[in-house]
Design an enzyme around this catalytic site. Structure first.
Site, PDB file in Angstrom:
ATOM      1  N   ARG A  70       0.843  -1.198   0.000  1.00  0.00           N
ATOM      2  CA  ARG A  70       0.000   0.000   0.000  1.00  0.00           C
ATOM      3  C   ARG A  70       0.882   1.253   0.000  1.00  0.00           C
ATOM      4  O   ARG A  70       2.019   1.225   0.435  1.00  0.00           O
ATOM      5  CB  ARG A  70      -0.901   0.014   1.241  1.00  0.00           C
ATOM      6  CG  ARG A  70      -2.070  -0.954   1.174  1.00  0.00           C
ATOM      7  CD  ARG A  70      -2.963  -0.839   2.406  1.00  0.00           C
ATOM      8  NE  ARG A  70      -2.262  -1.216   3.607  1.00  0.00           N
ATOM      9  CZ  ARG A  70      -1.740  -0.387   4.489  1.00  0.00           C
ATOM     10  NH1 ARG A  70      -1.899   0.923   4.341  1.00  0.00           N
ATOM     11  NH2 ARG A  70      -1.101  -0.829   5.542  1.00  0.00           N
ATOM     12  N   TYR A 211      -1.186  -3.432  -6.676  1.00  0.00           N
ATOM     13  CA  TYR A 211      -0.898  -4.280  -5.514  1.00  0.00           C
ATOM     14  C   TYR A 211      -1.915  -4.153  -4.378  1.00  0.00           C
ATOM     15  O   TYR A 211      -2.274  -3.045  -3.965  1.00  0.00           O
ATOM     16  CB  TYR A 211       0.483  -3.940  -4.947  1.00  0.00           C
ATOM     17  CG  TYR A 211       1.116  -5.116  -4.205  1.00  0.00           C
ATOM     18  CD1 TYR A 211       1.935  -6.019  -4.870  1.00  0.00           C
ATOM     19  CD2 TYR A 211       0.861  -5.353  -2.862  1.00  0.00           C
ATOM     20  CE1 TYR A 211       2.498  -7.105  -4.214  1.00  0.00           C
ATOM     21  CE2 TYR A 211       1.420  -6.441  -2.193  1.00  0.00           C
ATOM     22  CZ  TYR A 211       2.241  -7.315  -2.874  1.00  0.00           C
ATOM     23  OH  TYR A 211       2.795  -8.387  -2.224  1.00  0.00           O
ATOM     24  N   LYS A 220      -9.433  -2.412   1.755  1.00  0.00           N
ATOM     25  CA  LYS A 220      -9.184  -1.249   2.612  1.00  0.00           C
ATOM     26  C   LYS A 220     -10.008  -0.038   2.159  1.00  0.00           C
ATOM     27  O   LYS A 220     -10.492   0.739   2.977  1.00  0.00           O
ATOM     28  CB  LYS A 220      -7.693  -0.904   2.642  1.00  0.00           C
ATOM     29  CG  LYS A 220      -6.834  -2.045   3.158  1.00  0.00           C
ATOM     30  CD  LYS A 220      -7.228  -2.429   4.544  1.00  0.00           C
ATOM     31  CE  LYS A 220      -6.878  -3.836   4.928  1.00  0.00           C
ATOM     32  NZ  LYS A 220      -5.707  -4.094   5.707  1.00  0.00           N
ATOM     33  N   SER A 262      -1.284  -3.393  10.380  1.00  0.00           N
ATOM     34  CA  SER A 262      -0.869  -4.263   9.284  1.00  0.00           C
ATOM     35  C   SER A 262       0.412  -5.010   9.638  1.00  0.00           C
ATOM     36  O   SER A 262       1.347  -4.420  10.193  1.00  0.00           O
ATOM     37  CB  SER A 262      -0.641  -3.425   8.034  1.00  0.00           C
ATOM     38  OG  SER A 262      -1.816  -2.729   7.709  1.00  0.00           O
ATOM     39  N   ALA A 263       0.418  -6.290   9.304  1.00  0.00           N
ATOM     40  CA  ALA A 263       1.565  -7.162   9.569  1.00  0.00           C
ATOM     41  C   ALA A 263       1.934  -7.224  11.051  1.00  0.00           C
ATOM     42  O   ALA A 263       3.102  -7.277  11.412  1.00  0.00           O
ATOM     43  CB  ALA A 263       2.772  -6.760   8.715  1.00  0.00           C
ATOM     44  N   CYS A 264       0.909  -7.218  11.912  1.00  0.00           N
ATOM     45  CA  CYS A 264       1.146  -7.341  13.351  1.00  0.00           C
ATOM     46  C   CYS A 264       0.388  -8.514  13.967  1.00  0.00           C
ATOM     47  O   CYS A 264       0.146  -8.540  15.176  1.00  0.00           O
ATOM     48  CB  CYS A 264       0.809  -6.040  14.067  1.00  0.00           C
ATOM     49  SG  CYS A 264       1.968  -4.719  13.670  1.00  0.00           S
ATOM     50  N   GLY A 265      -0.035  -9.465  13.151  1.00  0.00           N
ATOM     51  CA  GLY A 265      -0.481 -10.732  13.732  1.00  0.00           C
ATOM     52  C   GLY A 265      -1.960 -11.072  13.661  1.00  0.00           C
ATOM     53  O   GLY A 265      -2.392 -12.013  14.322  1.00  0.00           O
ATOM     54  N   LYS A 266      -2.762 -10.354  12.872  1.00  0.00           N
ATOM     55  CA  LYS A 266      -4.199 -10.690  12.824  1.00  0.00           C
ATOM     56  C   LYS A 266      -4.439 -12.063  12.194  1.00  0.00           C
ATOM     57  O   LYS A 266      -5.148 -12.893  12.761  1.00  0.00           O
ATOM     58  CB  LYS A 266      -4.999  -9.627  12.049  1.00  0.00           C
ATOM     59  CG  LYS A 266      -5.125  -8.310  12.801  1.00  0.00           C
ATOM     60  CD  LYS A 266      -5.976  -7.302  12.045  1.00  0.00           C
ATOM     61  CE  LYS A 266      -5.396  -6.945  10.701  1.00  0.00           C
ATOM     62  NZ  LYS A 266      -4.029  -6.403  10.736  1.00  0.00           N
ATOM     63  N   THR A 267      -3.876 -12.303  11.004  1.00  0.00           N
ATOM     64  CA  THR A 267      -4.112 -13.583  10.325  1.00  0.00           C
ATOM     65  C   THR A 267      -3.658 -14.740  11.215  1.00  0.00           C
ATOM     66  O   THR A 267      -4.342 -15.757  11.336  1.00  0.00           O
ATOM     67  CB  THR A 267      -3.379 -13.621   8.971  1.00  0.00           C
ATOM     68  OG1 THR A 267      -3.873 -12.542   8.176  1.00  0.00           O
ATOM     69  CG2 THR A 267      -3.613 -14.925   8.240  1.00  0.00           C
ATOM     70  N   ASP A 287      -9.139  -9.895   8.913  1.00  0.00           N
ATOM     71  CA  ASP A 287      -8.641  -8.536   8.649  1.00  0.00           C
ATOM     72  C   ASP A 287      -9.653  -7.428   8.940  1.00  0.00           C
ATOM     73  O   ASP A 287      -9.264  -6.358   9.375  1.00  0.00           O
ATOM     74  CB  ASP A 287      -8.175  -8.430   7.192  1.00  0.00           C
ATOM     75  CG  ASP A 287      -7.240  -7.258   6.944  1.00  0.00           C
ATOM     76  OD1 ASP A 287      -6.273  -7.093   7.711  1.00  0.00           O
ATOM     77  OD2 ASP A 287      -7.467  -6.485   5.997  1.00  0.00           O
ATOM     78  N   ASN A 377       6.751  -8.260   2.121  1.00  0.00           N
ATOM     79  CA  ASN A 377       5.286  -8.108   2.040  1.00  0.00           C
ATOM     80  C   ASN A 377       4.711  -9.012   0.939  1.00  0.00           C
ATOM     81  O   ASN A 377       3.668  -8.717   0.367  1.00  0.00           O
ATOM     82  CB  ASN A 377       4.912  -6.642   1.799  1.00  0.00           C
ATOM     83  CG  ASN A 377       3.412  -6.368   1.994  1.00  0.00           C
ATOM     84  OD1 ASN A 377       2.787  -6.910   2.913  1.00  0.00           O
ATOM     85  ND2 ASN A 377       2.816  -5.556   1.129  1.00  0.00           N
ATOM     86  N   ARG A 379       2.584 -11.980  -0.492  1.00  0.00           N
ATOM     87  CA  ARG A 379       1.258 -12.353   0.042  1.00  0.00           C
ATOM     88  C   ARG A 379       0.690 -13.584  -0.653  1.00  0.00           C
ATOM     89  O   ARG A 379       1.053 -13.899  -1.781  1.00  0.00           O
ATOM     90  CB  ARG A 379       0.287 -11.183  -0.174  1.00  0.00           C
ATOM     91  CG  ARG A 379       0.677  -9.884   0.535  1.00  0.00           C
ATOM     92  CD  ARG A 379      -0.133  -9.658   1.776  1.00  0.00           C
ATOM     93  NE  ARG A 379       0.371  -8.556   2.590  1.00  0.00           N
ATOM     94  CZ  ARG A 379      -0.226  -8.156   3.706  1.00  0.00           C
ATOM     95  NH1 ARG A 379      -1.327  -8.732   4.136  1.00  0.00           N
ATOM     96  NH2 ARG A 379       0.285  -7.179   4.422  1.00  0.00           N
ATOM     97  N   ARG A 410       3.013  -3.687  17.727  1.00  0.00           N
ATOM     98  CA  ARG A 410       4.338  -4.278  17.726  1.00  0.00           C
ATOM     99  C   ARG A 410       5.254  -3.322  18.451  1.00  0.00           C
ATOM    100  O   ARG A 410       5.582  -2.251  17.944  1.00  0.00           O
ATOM    101  CB  ARG A 410       4.746  -4.427  16.254  1.00  0.00           C
ATOM    102  CG  ARG A 410       6.021  -5.145  15.953  1.00  0.00           C
ATOM    103  CD  ARG A 410       6.249  -5.112  14.442  1.00  0.00           C
ATOM    104  NE  ARG A 410       5.478  -6.111  13.734  1.00  0.00           N
ATOM    105  CZ  ARG A 410       5.899  -7.345  13.470  1.00  0.00           C
ATOM    106  NH1 ARG A 410       7.097  -7.729  13.852  1.00  0.00           N
ATOM    107  NH2 ARG A 410       5.134  -8.180  12.803  1.00  0.00           N
ATOM    108  N   GLY A 505       0.563 -20.060  18.627  1.00  0.00           N
ATOM    109  CA  GLY A 505      -0.383 -20.900  19.384  1.00  0.00           C
ATOM    110  C   GLY A 505      -0.387 -20.609  20.880  1.00  0.00           C
ATOM    111  O   GLY A 505      -1.415 -20.735  21.556  1.00  0.00           O
ATOM    112  N   ASN A 507      -0.318 -17.873  22.236  1.00  0.00           N
ATOM    113  CA  ASN A 507      -1.162 -16.707  22.549  1.00  0.00           C
ATOM    114  C   ASN A 507      -2.518 -17.138  23.109  1.00  0.00           C
ATOM    115  O   ASN A 507      -3.229 -16.340  23.719  1.00  0.00           O
ATOM    116  CB  ASN A 507      -1.350 -15.836  21.305  1.00  0.00           C
ATOM    117  CG  ASN A 507      -0.046 -15.174  20.874  1.00  0.00           C
ATOM    118  OD1 ASN A 507       0.854 -14.972  21.691  1.00  0.00           O
ATOM    119  ND2 ASN A 507       0.073 -14.853  19.590  1.00  0.00           N
TER     120      ASN A 507
END
Ligand code: GTP
Ligand code: SPV
Ligand code: MN
Length: 595
Positions: A70, A211, A220, A262-267, A287, A377, A379, A410, A505, A507
């Site tokens: 992005r 992208y 988004k 973004s890129a902090c662990g949601k998925t 997301d 990044n 994907r 993070r 796991g 977590n």
């Protein structure tokens, strides 16, 4: 005009865009498998896609090296008044921005096909769902939208002759002159890229990038920026949150919605495999969450998406086995490495790195400069329905009732593993002052600490001060049915750069503590920043972790927290009069508790 289109507004819009962008042809997507296969075959033929020998019906794309994430610097919230967009958004007046972009759009689809994609965000029958129409000149975007949203005839049927939709115009900004050979990832240079949102008109114009969130406009642009502005007007919520269902050994269900940048662990959290006995976790979304108060007075959430557009590097059977199983087939990979056997690879995948591969730029790997094989990044795009732990209720039209909100980010230091808000408004303060180190999900500096309120700093479609007020208002409306609020940080590091917490796991231990707090079972200690787990109340059974690390993870460094206050003050000050008094009160209370 295209036969399947009966909607007057849509017919007119297609014609208007056709005249402006001057494509060779117009094609209305039906969302069928055949359509997907035909487009993929064309892209393999042209060299834009590589069919993977080792993965069923899966393809690899390599983007232009300048078009890998992005572009927040080129993203605009264009409202009549700048104050409507607020201090956290780029702003240009609608007339000016439209004039600039119309010049760019003029003839921009020459030599290409213009695809019209009717899509639904949310199950088509959900009362929370919205219809969008994306017009694009990128077949890569069409195939990704097939996976990420619900595309096709059913949507046009629902739209009918007079239904409303959100127009999403997208062009890669690379017209072809007669006889000109195409490149494998056409796009425009950075200074010509624009990701624009006319929120008062529910209109999206994107130019120059192919992208992710720049180009898959349901995500988004629609589901967060446009939807957040609609949600404010209409009294609901559109948030950058995963949704999961946790079931206790006794069979009690808890639904958690968690906002991390973004890129902090949601998925990863959304597909968690609990390491604690008897607990089960299922994924509803990874997301975005759209949430409405139902007649029972509770907040219910749906996942408006139909697929995952997940970060590839770091994904492994060790860290996220459910994601690994999800991407076994029918997947699109972007900017991953290609092995000699004909499969994808990325840093952090299980086992030894391949001895030789083709890197994301199409070069032999490893190379002398020791560069990574997959872009950070890189994907995968994959249908959510393929996830082995997808929740049976993930497409329930009315959504699932949310018990717990989690915020996080993070941060290598300061912020403990977990703490709980004293009450909902304190939770809103925690969300509003959230901070995180920047990641490769945006083009720009990586690792810089910034405030990222509710993980929405790049995605809030209106003045963030008003957004804070909306959160407080929702809390008032929900009263004692409001979700409990927690804050987590999986990313604490030692001074020599080691993770203090094993994460993934494990977590589940932290989530279990939250559920037990909701049930009044787990004990907490009061601290100036909030309620922390009392030693022994966090289930660490079977976990090999040094006691000193646990101590460090749950420690509050008073001086360091005091040092945060001026930065939060500065962050809040940018909203001026629009900052709710309640947040000023919360900040003052924190300051007083810190002494
Ligand atoms: P977006 O799709 O950009 O919104 O990202 P996301 O929030 O879904 O992040 P994702 O789950 O893809 O994780 C991003 C990176 O963080 C990956 O490299 C993960 O391996 C890493 N990560 C996720 N969870 C944990 C964790 O609990 N601990 C550690 N140390 N790393 C994690
Ligand atoms: C994010 O950056 O938060 C993403 C990836 O989920 S993108 O779709 O590119 O926005
Ligand atoms: Mn995201």
């Amino acid at each position: 005009m295209e036969k399947p289109v009966k909607n007057e507004k849509l017919k007119n819009w297609i014609e208007e865009v056709r005249q402006l962008c001057a494509p060779d042809s117009v094609y209305v997507c039906d969302g069928s498998k055949k359509e997907y296969n035909t487009l993929m075959a064309q892209m393999v033929e042209s060299g834009a896609a590589i069919k993977l020998k080792k993965r069923k019906n899966s393809f690899l794309f390599r983007s232009d090296p300048s078009d890998v994430a992005r572009v927040e610097d080129r993203t605009y919230i264009s409202t009549p008044e700048q104050a409507q967009a607020g201090p956290t958004n780029n702003w240009v007046a609608p007339d000016e921005l439209k004039a600039t972009m119309k010049d760019l759009y003029k003839g921009c689809m020459k030599g290409r096909t213009m695809y019209v994609i009717p899509f639904s965000m949310g199950p088509i029958d959900s009362p929370i769902a919205k219809i969008g129409i994306e017009i694009t000149d990128s077949p890569y975007v069409v195939c990704n939208m097939h996976i990420m949203t619900r595309v096709g005839k059913k949507v046009l049927k629902k739209l009918g002759k007079k239904g409303e939709f959100i127009p999403c115009l997208h062009s890669i900004g690379a017209p072809l002159e007669p006889g000109q050979k195409d490149v494998s990832w056409p796009c425009a240079p950075i200074e010509k890229k624009y990701i624009s949102h006319f929120t008062d008109e529910n209109l999206i114009w994107s130019y120059g990038s192919g992208y992710g969130g720049n180009a898959l406009l349901g995500k988004k642009c629609l589901a967060l920026r446009i939807a957040s502005a609609m949600a404010k007007r209409e009294g609901w919520m559109a948030e950058h949150m995963l949704i999961l269902r946790l079931t206790s050994p006794e069979g009690k269900q808890y639904h958690i919605a968690a906002a991390f940048p973004s890129a902090c662990g949601k998925t990863n959290l959304a597909m968690l495999r609990p390491t604690i006995e008897g607990w089960k976790c299922e994924c509803v979304g990874d997301d975005i969450a759209w949430m409405k108060i139902r007649p029972d007075g509770r907040l219910h959430a749906i996942n408006p998406e139909a697929g995952f557009f997940g970060v590839a590097p770091g994904t492994s059977y060790d860290s996220n086995p459910m994601a690994m199983d999800t991407i076994k087939k029918n997947a699109i990979f972007t900017n991953c490495a290609l092995t000699d056997k004909g499969d994808v690879w990325w840093e952090g995948m299980d086992g030894k790195p391949p001895r030789h591969a083709i890197d994301w730029k199409g070069r032999d790997w490893p190379n002398e400069n020791k560069e990574v094989a997959a872009h950070a990044n890189a994907r995968f795009t994959v249908p959510a329905s393929q996830c082995p732990v997808i929740c049976e209720d993930w497409e329930k039209p009315e959504g699932v009732p949310i018990d717990i909100f989690v915020f996080g980010g993070r941060r290598a230091g300061l912020v403990p593993l977990v703490y709980e808000a004293y009450n909902f408004n304190h939770g809103v303060f925690m969300g509003a002052s959230a901070s995180s180190e920047t990641t490769t999900a945006n083009i720009g500096a990586v690792g810089n600490l910034r405030r990222d309120p509710f993980a929405m700093q790049p995605f809030c479609g209106y003045n963030m001060g008003d957004y804070f007020r909306h959160w407080l208002d929702m809390g008032d409306r929900l009263g004692d049915k409001a979700p409990r609020v927690f804050y987590v940080n999986w990313f604490r590091k030692t001074s020599d750069g080691r993770w203090l917490w094993p994460g993934f796991g494990e977590n589940s231990r932290v989530l279990k503590w939250m559920c037990e707090r909701v049930d009044g079972k787990a004990e907490a200690v009061q601290t100036p920043i909030g309620l922390l787990p009392k030693l022994g109340s966090l289930d660490l059974k079977g976990l090999k972790i040094d006691e000193r690390d646990i101590h460090e993870l749950l420690k509050i460094d008073m001086d360091a927290w005091k040092a945060e206050i001026p930065d939060i003050e500065k962050h809040f000050a940018q909203f001026g009069d629009r900052l709710p008094d309640e947040l000023k009160k919360q900040l003052k209370a924190l300051q007083e508790r810190l002494g």
